[in-house]
Enzyme design. Structure first.
Site, PDB file in Angstrom:
ATOM      1  N   CYS A   4      45.146  43.232  36.747  1.00 39.24           N
ATOM      2  CA  CYS A   4      46.503  43.006  36.257  1.00 39.24           C
ATOM      3  C   CYS A   4      47.377  42.648  37.458  1.00 39.24           C
ATOM      4  O   CYS A   4      46.853  42.373  38.538  1.00 39.24           O
ATOM      5  CB  CYS A   4      47.044  44.210  35.481  1.00 39.24           C
ATOM      6  SG  CYS A   4      47.355  45.698  36.430  1.00 39.24           S
ATOM      7  N   ASN A   7      47.820  46.414  39.657  1.00 39.19           N
ATOM      8  CA  ASN A   7      46.783  47.444  39.615  1.00 39.19           C
ATOM      9  C   ASN A   7      47.448  48.819  39.522  1.00 39.19           C
ATOM     10  O   ASN A   7      47.103  49.763  40.219  1.00 39.19           O
ATOM     11  CB  ASN A   7      45.862  47.351  40.828  1.00 39.19           C
ATOM     12  CG  ASN A   7      44.571  48.148  40.720  1.00 39.19           C
ATOM     13  OD1 ASN A   7      44.042  48.605  41.713  1.00 39.19           O
ATOM     14  ND2 ASN A   7      44.041  48.320  39.536  1.00 39.19           N
ATOM     15  N   CYS A   9      49.101  49.820  36.088  1.00 43.62           N
ATOM     16  CA  CYS A   9      49.158  50.287  34.690  1.00 43.62           C
ATOM     17  C   CYS A   9      47.941  49.828  33.888  1.00 43.62           C
ATOM     18  O   CYS A   9      47.072  50.620  33.545  1.00 43.62           O
ATOM     19  CB  CYS A   9      50.432  49.795  33.991  1.00 43.62           C
ATOM     20  SG  CYS A   9      51.958  50.478  34.639  1.00 43.62           S
ATOM     21  N   ARG A  10      47.892  48.543  33.571  1.00 41.44           N
ATOM     22  CA  ARG A  10      46.881  48.036  32.638  1.00 41.44           C
ATOM     23  C   ARG A  10      45.471  48.083  33.197  1.00 41.44           C
ATOM     24  O   ARG A  10      44.556  48.606  32.544  1.00 41.44           O
ATOM     25  CB  ARG A  10      47.228  46.604  32.205  1.00 41.44           C
ATOM     26  CG  ARG A  10      48.527  46.513  31.426  1.00 41.44           C
ATOM     27  CD  ARG A  10      48.972  45.083  31.224  1.00 41.44           C
ATOM     28  NE  ARG A  10      49.359  44.491  32.496  1.00 41.44           N
ATOM     29  CZ  ARG A  10      49.665  43.217  32.673  1.00 41.44           C
ATOM     30  NH1 ARG A  10      49.612  42.382  31.643  1.00 41.44           N
ATOM     31  NH2 ARG A  10      50.029  42.761  33.852  1.00 41.44           N
ATOM     32  N   SER A  11      45.260  47.522  34.387  1.00 33.81           N
ATOM     33  CA  SER A  11      43.885  47.502  34.905  1.00 33.81           C
ATOM     34  C   SER A  11      43.359  48.894  35.253  1.00 33.81           C
ATOM     35  O   SER A  11      42.187  49.182  34.974  1.00 33.81           O
ATOM     36  CB  SER A  11      43.735  46.523  36.074  1.00 33.81           C
ATOM     37  OG  SER A  11      44.573  46.833  37.151  1.00 33.81           O
ATOM     38  N   ASP A 122      52.572  44.046  29.479  1.00 31.37           N
ATOM     39  CA  ASP A 122      52.753  44.931  30.620  1.00 31.37           C
ATOM     40  C   ASP A 122      53.728  46.041  30.224  1.00 31.37           C
ATOM     41  O   ASP A 122      54.891  45.767  29.926  1.00 31.37           O
ATOM     42  CB  ASP A 122      53.295  44.142  31.807  1.00 31.37           C
ATOM     43  CG  ASP A 122      53.277  44.931  33.091  1.00 31.37           C
ATOM     44  OD1 ASP A 122      53.206  46.182  33.044  1.00 31.37           O
ATOM     45  OD2 ASP A 122      53.351  44.309  34.166  1.00 31.37           O
TER      46      ASP A 122
END
Length: 153
Positions: A4, A7, A9-11, A122
């Protein structure tokens, strides 16, 4: 590798969740999971505390994950690079200047069985952490099915 922007939140959520389901299927010693960002904004930092709270709510931890930035070496060594949105895709493809690794760089939501959307939103500013968890968990579940079916061929 899950990628993301930061690095943060999402990933890391995808990283931690995928490790969690691999362990539940006794595959944690067969598949290595990594995550990174396209920016260096959160290098060495733990994931966002709000996403860590969501992970803990669903029974897994992100405490072992630290922010890192994707490199050309990652493109060379990872079997699959799954990006969270089209902006991340563009940034990762820009690292691959000679188009050597484009076949293993994909939008993460290509594996989402419930959506035609390309991007994982996001949650950093919007706060939609539960919605992002739902997207990431079902997509990771489908990804694991895809991987195990490929291994059985």
């Amino acid at each position: 590798m899950f990628v993301c922007l930061g690095n943060h939140c999402r990933s890391p959520l995808a990283h931690g969740y995928f490790e969690h389901i691999l362990k539940n299927h006794d595959l944690d010693n067969k598949i290595e999971v990594l995550s990174s960002g396209t920016s260096g904004w959160h290098l060495g930092e733990p994931p966002d505390s709000r996403i860590c709270h969501v992970a803990e709510k669903y029974g897994f931890s992100l405490s072992h994950i630290k922010g890192q930035k994707i490199t050309r070496h990652d493109l060379e060594t990872c079997d699959m690079i799954l990006v969270m949105d089209r902006s991340n895709l563009r940034d990762v493809l820009n690292i691959d200047r000679h188009n050597q690794f484009a076949d293993k760089i994909k939008l993460f939501r290509l594996f989402d069985p419930e959506s035609t959307q390309e991007d994982v939103p996001d949650p950093y500013y919007s706060g939609i952490f539960e919605e992002v968890y739902a997207i990431i968990s079902r997509t990771c579940d489908a990804l694991l099915t895809h991987i195990t079916e490929q291994d059985n061929k």
